[in-house]
Write an enzyme that holds these catalytic residues in place. Sequence first.
Site: not given
Length: 294
Positions: A139, A152
């Site tokens: 990501s 995250y």
Amino acid sequence: MTASPEIQEIAIVTGASTGIGAATARELARQGFHVLAGVRRDVDAEAIRATGIEPLILDITNPEHIQALATRVQGDSQGRAVRALVNNAAIQANVPIEAFALDQWRAMFEVNLFGQVAVTQTLLPALIASRGRIINISSVGGKVAMAAYGPYAATKFAFEAVSDSLRRELSPHGVHVIVIEPGAVRTAMLGRAIATAGELVSAMTPEQRQRYGALVHAVNEQAISSTKSGVPAQAAATVIAKAIAARKPRTRYTVGREAALLTMVRFLPDRVLDRVLAAALRPHYPKLPSVYDA
């Protein structure tokens, strides 16, 4: 490289119930691969089942599920080689570090890192034998840790490090390890992340809600805004298929304009980047008292 119908190869996709995983499973099947699509529920299995797609119940934190996947690969009735493993399964929650309990940190790492490593370790003999490819879905959060993205981003930073080390270990054995870094992609994952954030905010102490309520609101509003203008999951699937097919793949691919920009701005001095990110977030703060402040 497109798999020949006469010499069909196996591609494994974890987290294939929705979003990038489902789109990737369908794209690889379209290109002629036999896709083992890992899903969590029977209803998801029936939704993804199609020509060239064989759904498997796969919770990557469950050792029995991982062993069942390995047994399926080893016992393939047609003796097909494993061309690619796409490590896509992940969970997300946008929440300040203070308000994310340690057991929740551990649960996120179990899915986003340890589960991915467990699947990779188990399938490595087959991938080395076939000189296959490992595609790790990271990501932009693996490059830039924005406010309320700490847990995250921590898992994705770690996944990037594992990918780099694994690439260097496996290169002599002919296995390419490739990282995909999506930015804003229109998937169901955002909705789940926002719902989780709402639950976590409701569990905060009054002091924590006062400190972080408006921030969480702004982060979620920014995520919604960027996702609306983001790319469809098929765009990520196309990049993943390209990485599998390329004779000399790059070590990293970004998906979407936002991803390309963020991977560049990370080279700014820390304080400058802090100001850039704060300025981008500012328009999304609530204009009136937020329900998060209640």
